[in-house]
Design an enzyme around this catalytic site. Structure first.
Site, PDB file in Angstrom:
ATOM      1  N   LYS A  54       0.834  -1.215   0.000  1.00 15.58           N
ATOM      2  CA  LYS A  54       0.000   0.000   0.000  1.00 15.58           C
ATOM      3  C   LYS A  54       0.862   1.256   0.000  1.00 15.58           C
ATOM      4  O   LYS A  54       0.604   2.216  -0.720  1.00 15.58           O
ATOM      5  CB  LYS A  54      -0.934  -0.004   1.218  1.00 15.58           C
ATOM      6  N   GLN A  98      -5.012  -1.833   9.574  1.00 16.78           N
ATOM      7  CA  GLN A  98      -4.759  -3.118   8.911  1.00 16.78           C
ATOM      8  C   GLN A  98      -5.295  -4.267   9.761  1.00 16.78           C
ATOM      9  O   GLN A  98      -5.046  -4.341  10.963  1.00 16.78           O
ATOM     10  CB  GLN A  98      -3.259  -3.295   8.665  1.00 16.78           C
ATOM     11  N   ASP A 121     -11.461   2.218   3.901  1.00 18.77           N
ATOM     12  CA  ASP A 121     -11.722   0.783   3.777  1.00 18.77           C
ATOM     13  C   ASP A 121     -13.200   0.511   3.540  1.00 18.77           C
ATOM     14  O   ASP A 121     -13.582  -0.578   3.129  1.00 18.77           O
ATOM     15  CB  ASP A 121     -11.318   0.076   5.086  1.00 18.77           C
TER      16      ASP A 121
HETATM   17  N1  LIG Z   1      -7.783  -2.817   6.730  1.00 24.72           N
HETATM   18  C1  LIG Z   1      -7.802  -3.840   5.862  1.00 24.72           C
HETATM   19  N2  LIG Z   1      -7.277  -5.025   6.199  1.00 24.72           N
HETATM   20  C2  LIG Z   1      -7.317  -6.062   5.311  1.00 24.72           C
HETATM   21  C3  LIG Z   1      -7.868  -5.890   4.036  1.00 24.72           C
HETATM   22  C4  LIG Z   1      -8.442  -4.626   3.719  1.00 24.72           C
HETATM   23  O1  LIG Z   1      -9.020  -4.420   2.624  1.00 24.72           O
HETATM   24  N3  LIG Z   1      -8.376  -3.641   4.657  1.00 24.72           N
HETATM   25  N4  LIG Z   1      -7.838  -6.904   3.100  1.00 24.72           N
HETATM   26  C5  LIG Z   1      -6.975  -8.079   3.331  1.00 24.72           C
HETATM   27  C6  LIG Z   1      -5.524  -7.897   2.970  1.00 24.72           C
HETATM   28  N5  LIG Z   1      -5.232  -6.991   1.886  1.00 24.72           N
HETATM   29  C7  LIG Z   1      -5.315  -5.645   2.148  1.00 24.72           C
HETATM   30  O2  LIG Z   1      -5.026  -5.195   3.214  1.00 24.72           O
HETATM   31  C8  LIG Z   1      -4.592  -7.399   0.699  1.00 24.72           C
HETATM   32  C9  LIG Z   1      -4.327  -8.731   0.442  1.00 24.72           C
HETATM   33  C10 LIG Z   1      -3.608  -9.093  -0.712  1.00 24.72           C
HETATM   34  C11 LIG Z   1      -3.173  -8.117  -1.587  1.00 24.72           C
HETATM   35  C12 LIG Z   1      -2.388  -8.445  -2.795  1.00 24.72           C
HETATM   36  O3  LIG Z   1      -2.030  -7.561  -3.568  1.00 24.72           O
HETATM   37  N6  LIG Z   1      -2.011  -9.711  -2.960  1.00 24.72           N
HETATM   38  C13 LIG Z   1      -1.109 -10.043  -4.056  1.00 24.72           C
HETATM   39  C14 LIG Z   1      -0.044 -10.990  -3.537  1.00 24.72           C
HETATM   40  C15 LIG Z   1       0.718 -10.298  -2.428  1.00 24.72           C
HETATM   41  C16 LIG Z   1       1.832 -11.213  -1.912  1.00 24.72           C
HETATM   42  O4  LIG Z   1       2.846 -11.302  -2.598  1.00 24.72           O
HETATM   43  O5  LIG Z   1       1.609 -11.846  -0.886  1.00 24.72           O
HETATM   44  C17 LIG Z   1      -1.899 -10.674  -5.206  1.00 24.72           C
HETATM   45  O6  LIG Z   1      -2.986 -11.242  -4.926  1.00 24.72           O
HETATM   46  O7  LIG Z   1      -1.422 -10.573  -6.348  1.00 24.72           O
HETATM   47  C18 LIG Z   1      -3.464  -6.799  -1.342  1.00 24.72           C
HETATM   48  C19 LIG Z   1      -4.153  -6.429  -0.188  1.00 24.72           C
HETATM   49  C20 LIG Z   1      -7.021  -8.429   4.806  1.00 24.72           C
HETATM   50  N7  LIG Z   1      -6.779  -7.264   5.642  1.00 24.72           N
END
Ligand SMILES: Nc1nc2c(c(=O)[nH]1)N[C@@H](CN(C=O)c1ccc(C(=O)N[C@@H](CCC(=O)O)C(=O)O)cc1)CN2
Length: 287
Positions: A54, A98, A121
């Site tokens: 982020k 988070q 969020d």
């Molecule tokens: N406050 C928040 N917490 C969490 C959220 C949220 O929307 N707000 N969502 C999830 C986690 N998340 C964002 O925080 C999130 C998860 C995965 C990815 C992402 O880009 N994944 C990549 C791989 C990343 C890696 O290498 O591990 C992909 O899918 O290509 C972004 C955001 C729970 N918590």
């Protein structure tokens, strides 16, 4: 059948460049750069990755980021005080905490403490409630918003389609059902108590997996030609995977999101979009 990949990485890149343009326009008009504040409590490894992603994404579009890293032992009062400090900071346009938080902390209490106008969020009850009654000025939670944007930008027809969502979480399943309804889909929401789950998922024109169980769904669970969106994210020994057995469904689905590279990057792109929306709304109230 040839399966087309719903490329979240490329689509997120396109959204980021649109947002970068918008921010540059505002700065050219003398406005300050927007600022996203992220609170990270404890040392959950996955959360550190996501917060770093982020932070990087903010930099790419010219948005300031303020990451508040707090120890796992942080008390509820200390965390609420930090949220209040950011609520009152006019230089901060968006705030997120988070998730997940350490077990001793009440996430609902913390989310409720965020100013709804800075709740990028979209988790605050005010924003969740506005979404449920169709208000378009609410912040929509990032993953559901990312799914809809990914489908629409790929030209996938949603209206009048049968959308089956497996999972009913407050941050994905439920808001996603409301968003798909808003797009005029016919929506079925399944969950752990749903009987004959496979009977339902096989009826889907658009199947969205958001149950949090690695490779739970295979080709036997989807109709030939269905659009498959995988919201799952699991770190297994042989790498990342989702709730869907991607390789096994290849050639059966008409469209499919990969993990990684599908919904995940869209989550971050929509977070940035929400923060620019908050920034513009706050500038409007100040000008
Ligand atoms: N406050 C928040 N917490 C969490 C959220 C949220 O929307 N707000 N969502 C999830 C986690 N998340 C964002 O925080 C999130 C998860 C995965 C990815 C992402 O880009 N994944 C990549 C791989 C990343 C890696 O290498 O591990 C992909 O899918 O290509 C972004 C955001 C729970 N918590």
């Amino acid at each position: 059948m040839e399966t087309q990949i719903l490329d979240g990485k490329q689509t997120a890149r396109e959204i980021r460049s649109e947002l970068k343009e918008q921010i540059q326009d505002c700065i050219r008009k003398g406005m300050p750069a927007p600022c996203l504040a992220v609170i990270l409590v404890g040392h959950d490894e996955a959360s550190k990755v996501y917060v770093n992603n982020k932070e990087k994404a903010c930099g790419w579009i010219g948005m300031k980021s303020l990451v508040c890293r707090m120890p796992a032992e942080t008390t509820q009062e200390e965390l609420l005080a930090k949220v209040q400090e950011l609520n009152e900071d006019p230089g901060v346009n968006g705030i997120l905490v988070q998730l997940p938080l350490p077990r001793h902390l009440d996430a609902d209490l913390v989310i409720n403490a965020i100013d709804p106008a800075k709740d990028v969020d979209g988790f605050h009850p005010v924003n969740a409630g506005k979404l449920s009654i169709g208000h378009r000025d609410a912040f929509v939670s990032c993953t559901p918003a990312g799914v809809v944007q990914l489908l629409k930008r790929a030209g996938v027809e949603i209206a009048s389609k049968h959308c089956v969502i497996a999972g009913r979480s407050n941050i994905v399943g439920k808001p996603l059902a409301l968003l798909m309804l808003r797009e005029n889909a016919t929506v079925t929401v399944c969950h752990s108590k749903t009987k004959d789950l496979s009977e339902l998922t096989r009826q889907a024109d658009i199947f969205i997996a958001a149950v949090g169980r690695p490779k739970m769904f295979g080709p036997e669970d989807i109709r030939e030609g269905a659009v498959v969106v995988d919201v799952g994210m699991h770190r297994l020994e042989d790498g990342l995977c989702g709730d869907v057995d991607y390789e096994a469904c290849m050639g059966r689905a008409s469209y499919m999101t990969p993990v990684p590279g599908g919904v995940g990057p869209m989550t971050i792109a929509m977070l940035l979009s929400n923060c620019v929306q908050a920034y513009k709304a706050q500038l409007g109230t100040r000008s």
